[in-house]
Design a protein around this motif. Structure first.
Motif, PDB file in Angstrom:
ATOM      1  N   ASP A 299       0.896  -1.154   0.000  1.00 50.66           N
ATOM      2  CA  ASP A 299       0.000   0.000   0.000  1.00 50.66           C
ATOM      3  C   ASP A 299       0.936   1.207   0.000  1.00 50.66           C
ATOM      4  O   ASP A 299       1.649   1.441   0.990  1.00 50.66           O
ATOM      5  CB  ASP A 299      -0.889  -0.001   1.237  1.00 50.66           C
ATOM      6  N   TRP A 300       0.998   1.939  -1.096  1.00 52.23           N
ATOM      7  CA  TRP A 300       1.963   3.024  -1.234  1.00 52.23           C
ATOM      8  C   TRP A 300       1.852   4.050  -0.118  1.00 52.23           C
ATOM      9  O   TRP A 300       2.827   4.701   0.247  1.00 52.23           O
ATOM     10  CB  TRP A 300       1.839   3.694  -2.600  1.00 52.23           C
ATOM     11  N   ARG A 301       0.666   4.191   0.468  1.00 47.84           N
ATOM     12  CA  ARG A 301       0.481   5.165   1.554  1.00 47.84           C
ATOM     13  C   ARG A 301       1.331   4.823   2.775  1.00 47.84           C
ATOM     14  O   ARG A 301       1.684   5.702   3.550  1.00 47.84           O
ATOM     15  CB  ARG A 301      -0.995   5.250   1.936  1.00 47.84           C
ATOM     16  N   HIS A 302       1.671   3.543   2.931  1.00 48.70           N
ATOM     17  CA  HIS A 302       2.493   3.133   4.073  1.00 48.70           C
ATOM     18  C   HIS A 302       3.915   3.678   3.983  1.00 48.70           C
ATOM     19  O   HIS A 302       4.648   3.662   4.967  1.00 48.70           O
ATOM     20  CB  HIS A 302       2.529   1.609   4.175  1.00 48.70           C
ATOM     21  N   TYR A 303       4.305   4.151   2.814  1.00 46.89           N
ATOM     22  CA  TYR A 303       5.678   4.586   2.579  1.00 46.89           C
ATOM     23  C   TYR A 303       5.828   6.104   2.467  1.00 46.89           C
ATOM     24  O   TYR A 303       6.917   6.599   2.177  1.00 46.89           O
ATOM     25  CB  TYR A 303       6.226   3.901   1.318  1.00 46.89           C
ATOM     26  N   LEU A 304       4.775   6.860   2.702  1.00 48.81           N
ATOM     27  CA  LEU A 304       4.839   8.316   2.532  1.00 48.81           C
ATOM     28  C   LEU A 304       5.860   8.968   3.463  1.00 48.81           C
ATOM     29  O   LEU A 304       6.541   9.914   3.067  1.00 48.81           O
ATOM     30  CB  LEU A 304       3.456   8.937   2.745  1.00 48.81           C
ATOM     31  N   ALA A 305       5.988   8.470   4.684  1.00 51.66           N
ATOM     32  CA  ALA A 305       6.977   9.042   5.615  1.00 51.66           C
ATOM     33  C   ALA A 305       8.389   8.873   5.054  1.00 51.66           C
ATOM     34  O   ALA A 305       9.247   9.753   5.231  1.00 51.66           O
ATOM     35  CB  ALA A 305       6.861   8.386   6.991  1.00 51.66           C
ATOM     36  N   VAL A 306       8.637   7.776   4.359  1.00 53.33           N
ATOM     37  CA  VAL A 306       9.949   7.534   3.758  1.00 53.33           C
ATOM     38  C   VAL A 306      10.194   8.521   2.615  1.00 53.33           C
ATOM     39  O   VAL A 306      11.280   9.082   2.486  1.00 53.33           O
ATOM     40  CB  VAL A 306      10.055   6.080   3.243  1.00 53.33           C
ATOM     41  N   VAL A 307       9.173   8.751   1.811  1.00 52.78           N
ATOM     42  CA  VAL A 307       9.301   9.659   0.674  1.00 52.78           C
ATOM     43  C   VAL A 307       9.573  11.085   1.149  1.00 52.78           C
ATOM     44  O   VAL A 307      10.310  11.825   0.512  1.00 52.78           O
ATOM     45  CB  VAL A 307       8.045   9.606  -0.227  1.00 52.78           C
ATOM     46  N   GLN A 308       9.007  11.463   2.280  1.00 56.98           N
ATOM     47  CA  GLN A 308       9.270  12.802   2.808  1.00 56.98           C
ATOM     48  C   GLN A 308      10.754  12.970   3.125  1.00 56.98           C
ATOM     49  O   GLN A 308      11.312  14.039   2.928  1.00 56.98           O
ATOM     50  CB  GLN A 308       8.439  13.051   4.062  1.00 56.98           C
ATOM     51  N   ARG A 309      11.390  11.925   3.617  1.00 57.19           N
ATOM     52  CA  ARG A 309      12.816  11.989   3.949  1.00 57.19           C
ATOM     53  C   ARG A 309      13.699  11.723   2.742  1.00 57.19           C
ATOM     54  O   ARG A 309      14.802  12.249   2.647  1.00 57.19           O
ATOM     55  CB  ARG A 309      13.143  10.960   5.047  1.00 57.19           C
ATOM     56  N   LYS A 310      13.223  10.848   1.818  1.00 59.93           N
ATOM     57  CA  LYS A 310      14.017  10.447   0.656  1.00 59.93           C
ATOM     58  C   LYS A 310      13.150  10.506  -0.601  1.00 59.93           C
ATOM     59  O   LYS A 310      12.648   9.486  -1.070  1.00 59.93           O
ATOM     60  CB  LYS A 310      14.543   9.019   0.841  1.00 59.93           C
ATOM     61  N   PRO A 311      12.945  11.687  -1.174  1.00 58.54           N
ATOM     62  CA  PRO A 311      12.072  11.807  -2.349  1.00 58.54           C
ATOM     63  C   PRO A 311      12.491  10.938  -3.522  1.00 58.54           C
ATOM     64  O   PRO A 311      11.668  10.524  -4.324  1.00 58.54           O
ATOM     65  CB  PRO A 311      12.151  13.290  -2.717  1.00 58.54           C
ATOM     66  N   GLY A 312      13.772  10.631  -3.633  1.00 62.31           N
ATOM     67  CA  GLY A 312      14.249   9.795  -4.730  1.00 62.31           C
ATOM     68  C   GLY A 312      13.697   8.385  -4.694  1.00 62.31           C
ATOM     69  O   GLY A 312      13.737   7.674  -5.698  1.00 62.31           O
TER      70      GLY A 312
ATOM     71  N   LEU B  67      10.763   7.561  -4.832  1.00 66.09           N
ATOM     72  CA  LEU B  67       9.672   7.481  -5.807  1.00 66.09           C
ATOM     73  C   LEU B  67      10.153   6.980  -7.158  1.00 66.09           C
ATOM     74  O   LEU B  67       9.390   6.413  -7.921  1.00 66.09           O
ATOM     75  CB  LEU B  67       9.037   8.865  -6.010  1.00 66.09           C
ATOM     76  N   ARG B  68      11.407   7.205  -7.469  1.00 64.93           N
ATOM     77  CA  ARG B  68      11.942   6.900  -8.795  1.00 64.93           C
ATOM     78  C   ARG B  68      11.771   5.432  -9.161  1.00 64.93           C
ATOM     79  O   ARG B  68      11.295   5.098 -10.219  1.00 64.93           O
ATOM     80  CB  ARG B  68      13.416   7.316  -8.856  1.00 64.93           C
ATOM     81  N   ASN B  69      12.169   4.541  -8.277  1.00 63.11           N
ATOM     82  CA  ASN B  69      12.106   3.119  -8.630  1.00 63.11           C
ATOM     83  C   ASN B  69      11.675   2.236  -7.469  1.00 63.11           C
ATOM     84  O   ASN B  69      11.941   1.058  -7.464  1.00 63.11           O
ATOM     85  CB  ASN B  69      13.451   2.643  -9.188  1.00 63.11           C
ATOM     86  N   GLY B  70      11.008   2.790  -6.487  1.00 61.83           N
ATOM     87  CA  GLY B  70      10.567   2.000  -5.349  1.00 61.83           C
ATOM     88  C   GLY B  70       9.383   1.116  -5.703  1.00 61.83           C
ATOM     89  O   GLY B  70       8.387   1.574  -6.258  1.00 61.83           O
ATOM     90  N   ALA B  71       9.482  -0.154  -5.396  1.00 62.70           N
ATOM     91  CA  ALA B  71       8.405  -1.114  -5.699  1.00 62.70           C
ATOM     92  C   ALA B  71       7.058  -0.720  -5.096  1.00 62.70           C
ATOM     93  O   ALA B  71       6.027  -0.937  -5.727  1.00 62.70           O
ATOM     94  CB  ALA B  71       8.814  -2.506  -5.218  1.00 62.70           C
ATOM     95  N   PRO B  72       6.997  -0.132  -3.903  1.00 60.94           N
ATOM     96  CA  PRO B  72       5.686   0.222  -3.355  1.00 60.94           C
ATOM     97  C   PRO B  72       4.949   1.281  -4.163  1.00 60.94           C
ATOM     98  O   PRO B  72       3.760   1.487  -3.989  1.00 60.94           O
ATOM     99  CB  PRO B  72       6.014   0.774  -1.962  1.00 60.94           C
ATOM    100  N   PHE B  73       5.654   1.977  -5.072  1.00 62.50           N
ATOM    101  CA  PHE B  73       5.054   3.099  -5.779  1.00 62.50           C
ATOM    102  C   PHE B  73       4.637   2.770  -7.204  1.00 62.50           C
ATOM    103  O   PHE B  73       4.405   3.663  -8.010  1.00 62.50           O
ATOM    104  CB  PHE B  73       6.019   4.290  -5.751  1.00 62.50           C
ATOM    105  N   VAL B  74       4.529   1.496  -7.533  1.00 60.52           N
ATOM    106  CA  VAL B  74       4.119   1.097  -8.875  1.00 60.52           C
ATOM    107  C   VAL B  74       2.664   1.481  -9.125  1.00 60.52           C
ATOM    108  O   VAL B  74       2.312   1.958 -10.195  1.00 60.52           O
ATOM    109  CB  VAL B  74       4.347  -0.417  -9.086  1.00 60.52           C
ATOM    110  N   GLU B  75       1.801   1.288  -8.121  1.00 59.74           N
ATOM    111  CA  GLU B  75       0.378   1.599  -8.283  1.00 59.74           C
ATOM    112  C   GLU B  75       0.035   2.786  -7.402  1.00 59.74           C
ATOM    113  O   GLU B  75      -0.127   2.639  -6.199  1.00 59.74           O
ATOM    114  CB  GLU B  75      -0.475   0.402  -7.892  1.00 59.74           C
ATOM    115  N   MET B  76      -0.077   3.963  -8.017  1.00 62.66           N
ATOM    116  CA  MET B  76      -0.388   5.179  -7.283  1.00 62.66           C
ATOM    117  C   MET B  76      -1.405   6.004  -8.057  1.00 62.66           C
ATOM    118  O   MET B  76      -1.528   5.856  -9.270  1.00 62.66           O
ATOM    119  CB  MET B  76       0.875   6.028  -7.080  1.00 62.66           C
ATOM    120  N   PRO B  77      -2.084   6.925  -7.381  1.00 66.01           N
ATOM    121  CA  PRO B  77      -2.969   7.852  -8.102  1.00 66.01           C
ATOM    122  C   PRO B  77      -2.169   8.714  -9.075  1.00 66.01           C
ATOM    123  O   PRO B  77      -0.965   8.910  -8.913  1.00 66.01           O
ATOM    124  CB  PRO B  77      -3.548   8.715  -6.974  1.00 66.01           C
ATOM    125  N   GLU B  78      -2.849   9.259 -10.078  1.00 66.89           N
ATOM    126  CA  GLU B  78      -2.192  10.010 -11.144  1.00 66.89           C
ATOM    127  C   GLU B  78      -1.350  11.175 -10.622  1.00 66.89           C
ATOM    128  O   GLU B  78      -0.252  11.417 -11.116  1.00 66.89           O
ATOM    129  CB  GLU B  78      -3.233  10.523 -12.153  1.00 66.89           C
TER     130      GLU B  78
END
Length: 115
Positions: A79-92, A94-105
């Motif tokens: 569930d990509w929402r579980h990883y939002l705290a990580v993205v806040q610290r490490k925006p990169g 998003l580039r190739n993280g498996a949890p972010f394959v299925e996200m809203p537009e």
């Protein structure tokens, strides 16, 4: 006379969340919010869903995946929402993280800006 309470039929197991925010159940791995990394949780197992509880609160739910074949590797359910705290610290991430394959537009557009 009061009505009886509804039967809440589940089996409970103790689990420890991995450092990558996953728990394992029946050869599959399911994501848990990042704030629970390396912490104990309770897994409530229902026929159709899995409920993860920590500190007396439901922290997330997943549809239960039931695979009968042992020839195929288990699946990872993110569930990509579980990883939002990580993205806040490490925006990169998003580039190739498996949890972010299925996200809203809107998030896919943001993902493209880091690609």
């Amino acid at each position: 006379m009061p009505l009886p309470t509804a039967f809440d039929g589940y089996v409970e197991q103790s689990k420890r969340v991995s450092p990558t925010f996953l728990i394992t159940f029946e050869r599959n791995r399911y994501s848990v919010p990042a704030s629970f990394a390396s912490r104990p949780v309770s897994l409530l197992i229902y026929p159709e869903r899995l409920v993860i509880v920590a500190e007396g609160h439901v922290v997330c739910e997943h549809q239960r995946i039931i695979e009968r074949s042992h020839r195929h590797p288990g699946r990872v359910i993110y569930d990509w929402r579980h990883y939002l705290a990580v993205v806040q610290r490490k925006p990169g991430a998003l580039r190739n993280g498996a949890p972010f394959v299925e996200m809203p537009e809107a998030f896919r557009q943001l993902q493209g800006s880091y690609g």
